[in-house]
Design an enzyme around this catalytic site. Structure first.
Site, PDB file in Angstrom:
ATOM      1  N   CYS A  59      13.739  10.302   7.033  1.00  8.79           N
ATOM      2  CA  CYS A  59      13.480   9.913   8.672  1.00  8.79           C
ATOM      3  C   CYS A  59      14.714   9.931   9.314  1.00  8.79           C
ATOM      4  CB  CYS A  59      12.887   8.519   8.660  1.00  8.79           C
ATOM      5  SG  CYS A  59      13.943   7.186   8.189  1.00  8.79           S
ATOM      6  N   LYS A  62       0.850  -1.112   0.136  1.00 11.22           N
ATOM      7  CA  LYS A  62      -0.168   0.088   0.129  1.00 11.22           C
ATOM      8  C   LYS A  62       0.902   1.184   0.054  1.00 11.22           C
ATOM      9  CE  LYS A  62      -1.704   3.047   1.938  1.00 11.22           C
ATOM     10  NZ  LYS A  62      -1.531   4.379   1.489  1.00 11.22           N
ATOM     11  N   GLU A 119       8.741  16.436  15.225  1.00  9.46           N
ATOM     12  CA  GLU A 119       9.419  16.568  14.080  1.00  9.46           C
ATOM     13  C   GLU A 119       8.803  17.419  12.791  1.00  9.46           C
ATOM     14  OE1 GLU A 119       8.203  12.569  12.018  1.00  9.46           O
ATOM     15  OE2 GLU A 119      10.248  12.402  11.207  1.00  9.46           O
ATOM     16  N   SER A 178       4.549   7.907   9.993  1.00 11.07           N
ATOM     17  CA  SER A 178       4.724   8.805  11.211  1.00 11.07           C
ATOM     18  C   SER A 178       4.377   7.994  12.486  1.00 11.07           C
ATOM     19  CB  SER A 178       3.711   9.844  11.079  1.00 11.07           C
ATOM     20  OG  SER A 178       2.386   9.655  10.952  1.00 11.07           O
TER      21      SER A 178
END
Ligand code: NAD
Length: 504
Positions: free
Chosen positions: A286, A178, A388, A231
């Site tokens: 990341c 996905k 973040e 996330s």
């Protein structure tokens, strides 16, 4: 707005594209121009059920292929990918916005895992102990799980799915990917490549969509495991819900990576690396560095060096020539969110050394560009420090000692990556022992481990036990059986009968 001729990005089910009339869709932008270039289909429950059923059929075929046959498909996939990786890089750049060489770098890092997976026979073989009790042997072998789900973030539309599907497919599973709805085309391209490489239909499936598709995978009793990257709030949701339905789960979340610069560090190297790791891919990594902890008295010097380097960065369409250093952000919404964090830092008292808000590229005024931003003296109470940002914003926090820096890193809720810059081996050694983070660089800013190690953070950067790829990956995507077997000694039963015709 889209026009009638807008391209449709389909699902990939049972070895073919699937477009459903009247489906929910979402726009896919070219971030460098701000234009909608396609509409991606969103799976409904019927499409999800079809995808899972096809993957189940694919698994039954693929898991019975011999090791030699599976390996030949893996090698064919690797060869095709290597020959055509330029096409794939162009797709990444057009939907994600990262510059072409960075897109090529993403593919190269993903391909490392494909290459690792080509050697799956040695990583999935079992063990044997002879005569554990008289006449009894014990041996183990590993079998694939079945249908496995991969849910991927926008920032690595090729590398992240590849971390998981290469290992999973090599080990005999059927993968349903996905992709992020923001850059969904690369997965379809990969599906066609797998088909060309000889993978049976149903073994690689692409399910486009949003929460509905994700929940469909989470709730299906057929899907045996979920590998998620994205996330932290969604990672936690995935972890809890996959566990609730008894699946294996690895859910990698967000990050806030600090780089600790000790006074004895080579400041030229530290400044180069801070700029590279802070602004590369527009900070949408990341493993990007988002905070530089400057141990005094180096902060003034370091800020000056970083500011000077920012002045030399070229920002533009990642597909243009000569290639810029940094492309746009993924969407206008995300750009505005990043700008909001700079507003917050300013309101909280940070110095704005370089301000990227309102940055525009000539001739591409509608592109989602945001200029490289440098914040100094950022208060650690500010949301701009704690959360973040995921954009080209580097925050400097001035600290008085190694201990103060370490304490800041360890008190954060994320634990993905970190780096120390120093010429003192003893200090570096102490740091790697004391820091509560999963991946550590020593004079290296983005310490993504090579394919034969494994990738994963600590704390809220990862939920689950098995990291991505490497030995962890093969353990995650296989289940072991232990067989205890007794065969009677033929000497005690009239000798060995080979079943051949007997002659007098
Ligand atoms: P995201 O969490 O918004 O989306 C990730 C995936 O989850 C997408 O496929 C999305 O469609 C799906 N999703 C979104 N909302 C959902 C919901 N409510 N329910 C179910 N599924 C949902 O993340 P993103 O913006 O695509 O990616 C950026 C994030 O990914 C950053 O936080 C970044 O740090 C993180 N990331 C982490 C790593 C790592 O290795 N730890 C690597 C890459 C990216």
């Amino acid at each position: 707005m889209t026009d009638q001729s807008t391209r449709t990005i389909p699902h990939w089910i049972d070895g073919a594209e699937r477009v459903v009339a009247g489906s929910r869709t979402a726009p896919v932008f070219n971030p460098a121009t701000g234009a909608v270039q396609a509409e991606v289909q969103f799976a409904d429950d019927a499409v999800i059920a079809d995808a899972i059923a096809s993957a189940e059929r694919g698994f039954r075929v693929w898991s019975q292929y011999s090791i030699a046959k599976r390996q030949s498909v893996m090698f064919a996939f690797r060869e095709l990918l290597n020959a055509r990786k330029g096409e794939l890089a162009a797709i990444i750049t057009s939907e994600h916005g990262k510059v072409l060489s960075d897109a090529a770098g993403e593919i190269a890092r993903g391909m490392e895992v494909v290459e690792l997976a080509c050697g799956f026979p040695s990583l999935t073989k079992g063990e044997h102990s002879e005569n554990v009790s008289t006449g009894i042997d014990v041996y183990t072998f590993k079998q694939p799980l079945g249908v496995i789900g991969i849910i991927s973030p926008f920032n690595f539309p090729v590398m992240v799915p590849m971390w998981f599907f290469s290992v999973a497919i090599a080990a005999g599973n059927a993968a349903i990917v996905k992709p992020s709805e923001k850059d969904p085309s690369a997965s379809i391209w990969l599906a066609k490549l797998w088909q060309e490489a000889g993978l049976p239909d149903g073994v690689f499936t692409v399910l486009q969509g949003d929460k509905q598709a994700v929940d469909g995978l989470l709730n299906s009793p057929v899907v045996q495991s979920i590998s998620f990257v994205g996330s932290t709030p969604i990672a936690q949701y995935i972890y809890e819900n996959a566990a609730r339905t008894g699946k294996r789960v690895q859910a990698l979340g967000g990050a806030k990576n600090h780089m600790l610069v000790l006074p004895d560090a080579d400041l030229e190297l530290a400044a180069d690396m801070a700029v590279n790791a802070g602004y590369g891919a527009a900070g949408e990594r990341c493993m990007a560095i988002s905070v530089v902890l400057a141990v005094e008295p180096v902060a003034d010097d370091l800020v000056a060096k970083i500011r000077e380097r920012i002045g030399r960065l070229r920002i533009g369409d990642g597909a243009s020539t000569p290639e810029p250093d940094m492309g746009p952000l993924i969407t206008g919404v995300h750009r505005d969110k990043v700008a909001g964090y700079v507003d917050v830092a300013e309101a909280d008292g940070a110095d704005i050394v370089v301000d990227g808000r309102g940055f525009q590229v000539d001739g591409a005024e509608d592109g989602f560009f945001f200029g490289p931003t440098l914040l100094d003296k950022v208060p650690t109470s500010s949301a701009a420090y704690r959360e973040e940002i995921f954009g080209p914003v580097l925050s400097i926090v001035r600290v008085q000692s190694y201990d103060e820096g370490l304490e800041l890193i360890n008190s954060g809720r994320f634990g993905n990556g970190t780096a120390i810059f120093t010429n003192d081996g003893g200090a570096a050694r102490r740091f790697q022992n004391e820091v509560q983070v999963g991946m550590i660089g020593v004079n290296v800013p983005i310490p993504v481990p090579v394919a034969y190690h494994s990738f994963g953070g600590w704390k809220q950067s990862m939920f689950g036990d098995a990291k991505a790829y490497g030995v962890h990956g093969f353990d995650f995507f296989t289940r072991e059986k232990a067989i205890t077997s007794r065969w009677l000694d033929p000497a005690k039963h009239g000798g060995i009968d080979l079943g051949f015709p007997q002659h007098d």
